[in-house]
Design a protein around this motif. Structure first.
Motif, short mmCIF file in Angstrom:
data_model
loop_
_atom_site.label_atom_id
_atom_site.label_comp_id
_atom_site.label_asym_id
_atom_site.label_seq_id
_atom_site.Cartn_x
_atom_site.Cartn_y
_atom_site.Cartn_z
N TRP A 121 3.10 -38.20 5.42
CA TRP A 121 2.19 -37.28 6.10
C TRP A 121 1.50 -36.38 5.08
O TRP A 121 1.92 -36.26 3.93
N SER A 122 0.44 -35.71 5.55
CA SER A 122 -0.26 -34.76 4.70
C SER A 122 0.60 -33.51 4.51
O SER A 122 1.60 -33.30 5.22
N MET A 123 0.19 -32.65 3.57
CA MET A 123 0.92 -31.42 3.33
C MET A 123 0.94 -30.54 4.58
O MET A 123 1.97 -29.96 4.92
N ARG A 124 -0.19 -30.45 5.28
CA ARG A 124 -0.22 -29.61 6.47
C ARG A 124 0.67 -30.18 7.56
O ARG A 124 1.45 -29.45 8.19
N ALA A 125 0.58 -31.49 7.80
CA ALA A 125 1.41 -32.10 8.84
C ALA A 125 2.89 -31.97 8.49
O ALA A 125 3.73 -31.71 9.36
N SER A 126 3.21 -32.14 7.20
CA SER A 126 4.60 -32.01 6.77
C SER A 126 5.11 -30.59 6.99
O SER A 126 6.24 -30.38 7.46
N TYR A 127 4.26 -29.62 6.66
CA TYR A 127 4.66 -28.22 6.84
C TYR A 127 4.83 -27.89 8.32
O TYR A 127 5.83 -27.28 8.72
#
Length: 449
Positions: A121-127
């Protein structure tokens, strides 16, 4: 659902020390349980290896913290984080501030980051996924705690006030410690009642084991909570057995052993000092009256004392997002009124709880002093005029212990009491969360959707 919606009003990495917490969680997700030096003979900070894009994401979000005037908006930064995935390239970062925390406390964070990396996942989705997983874990623990012991109104107010809610919505360890404190309190009260009433042996075994487990995680994640060791000791004295004694001795040895281990192995040079942590500990232990005077000077200091009062209920973000001052005064008035109300209801109960209440009160008082002590020996040099670095949120867990001690410990409520508690709780939730939402939107301008 409300928690997940409100969490979207908070940009990433805006809770105190959140950057270090998630870096530490990423290390644990990759198998690095303990912190280490950059090299065997290196001097400097203790830390570990985190993903390069996670490090950069945190660095971007740090540009909007404090009094910095960033050229970009929080919304733009979060959108940019959607364009970057995991780098799978690890770099050394300082995480000395998390060295004192048991790796187990980071299990929800590490799980979220590991799943996100596996799914690319992207950094935002992961966060967002990790934050949601941590928040849901906290809410699940709160549900269990309140099933064990229905919370009095003061406990509910302490959990709902903006500072607590903000920490519960952020992927740090504060929310988990708040929830586990209430679980431990509920388990201890249930066990105390069972032993007073001659409960069966089977449930006592698993409950006492759970008390030992939660106590271990709490005292190794928040050093100032070491007085919580008195709760299993009280239950042991109330009903002695050799297996219980063995479990309690093991708990004390493991808790104190971990604390001593991190004191001896952690390198933290963020603050230039002429004394080491162990040297300052020895100085204060040899002259406790000097330390108590230092605590008094800190509370009497106009700026630091007022900041402690304010930050207990609503200095959010990196001490840069304050709820309105009238709201702060209003919340403190509510807490004071509910403390009187809880005490009045508790006075009607049997005297069998007197010893338990005394132990909970002692735990709250000594945990408060140890919070000052922990900051004094790790974040200040000697001698000091006042203790710098103390924040109000450090005292939420001791306040919860005090709220349990002075509140009713029986499960039974009359219909009038239930209706009153429901109405007051709803009004508090609406007001406190409205204050939080308005403050967050005014600071970050992020919509929930």
């Amino acid at each position: 659902m409300l928690a997940l919606v409100m969490a979207r009003m908070i940009p990433a990495f805006q809770s105190p020390d959140e950057i270090m917490h998630l870096h530490r969680a990423d290390m644990i997700a990759n198998g690095q349980l303990l912190l280490e030096k950059p090299a065997p003979d290196a001097s400097g900070h203790t830390g570990g290896y985190a993903d390069l894009h996670l490090i950069r994401f945190a660095t971007w979000m740090a540009t909007i913290t404090g009094n910095r005037k960033a050229d970009v908006s929080p919304g733009w930064l979060m959108d940019e984080a959607s364009r970057h995935g995991w780098a799978n390239d690890r770099h050394f970062v300082d995480a000395a501030g998390t060295a004192y925390y048991l790796p187990l406390i980071y299990l929800p964070h590490a799980t979220g980051l590991a799943i996100s990396r596996h799914l690319d996942w992207s950094m935002r989705a992961s966060y967002d996924f990790t934050r949601a997983l941590v928040a849901l874990t906290v809410l699940a623990l709160l549900a269990w705690a309140w099933h064990l012991l229905p919370p009095n109104l003061l406990v509910r107010a302490l959990v709902l006030m903006p500072m607590s809610a903000f920490q519960i919505l952020s992927p740090t360890i504060d929310g988990l410690c708040i929830a586990m404190t209430l679980v431990l309190g509920g388990l201890a009260v249930a066990q105390y009642q069972a032993q007073c009433n001659g409960g069966t042996a089977a449930p006592c075994r698993w409950r006492y084991a759970a008390i030992l487990g939660f106590t271990f995680v709490l005292v190794t994640s928040r050093t100032n909570l070491l007085p919580l060791l008195a709760l299993p000791l009280l239950l042991l004295c109330q009903r002695f057995s050799w297996p219980r004694l063995g479990g309690f001795v093991l708990l004390c040895a493991a808790s104190l052993g971990w604390t001593l281990f991190v004191l001896l192995t952690t390198m933290d040079e963020r603050i230039e000092r002429s004394h080491t942590t162990l040297q300052i500990v020895q100085i204060y232990l040899e002259d406790p009256l000097y330390f108590l005077g230092l605590v008094g000077s800190t509370l009497a200091d106009k700026d630091k004392g007022y900041m402690l009062v304010y930050s207990f209920v609503g200095v959010l973000g990196w001490l840069d997002t304050l709820i309105p001052r009238p709201a702060m005064h209003g919340i403190w008035a509510v807490l004071a009124a509910l403390a009187l109300l809880a005490t009045a209801y508790a006075g009607r109960e049997e005297r069998q709880y007197t010893l338990l209440r005394a132990v909970l009160t002692a735990c709250a008082a000594t945990s408060t002093l140890l919070a000052f002590f922990a900051i004094a020996v790790t974040w200040n040099d000697y001698p000091a005029q006042v203790i710098s670095g103390v924040q109000g949120r450090y005292f939420i867990m001791p306040a919860l212990l005090f709220a349990l001690a002075i509140g009713p410990l029986e499960h039974q409520r009359t219909p009038v009491q239930q209706a009153t508690e429901f109405g007051v709780s709803g009004a508090m939730a609406a007001y406190f969360l409205l204050v939080l939402a308005v403050t967050l939107y005014g600071r970050y301008q992020l919509a929930a959707f």
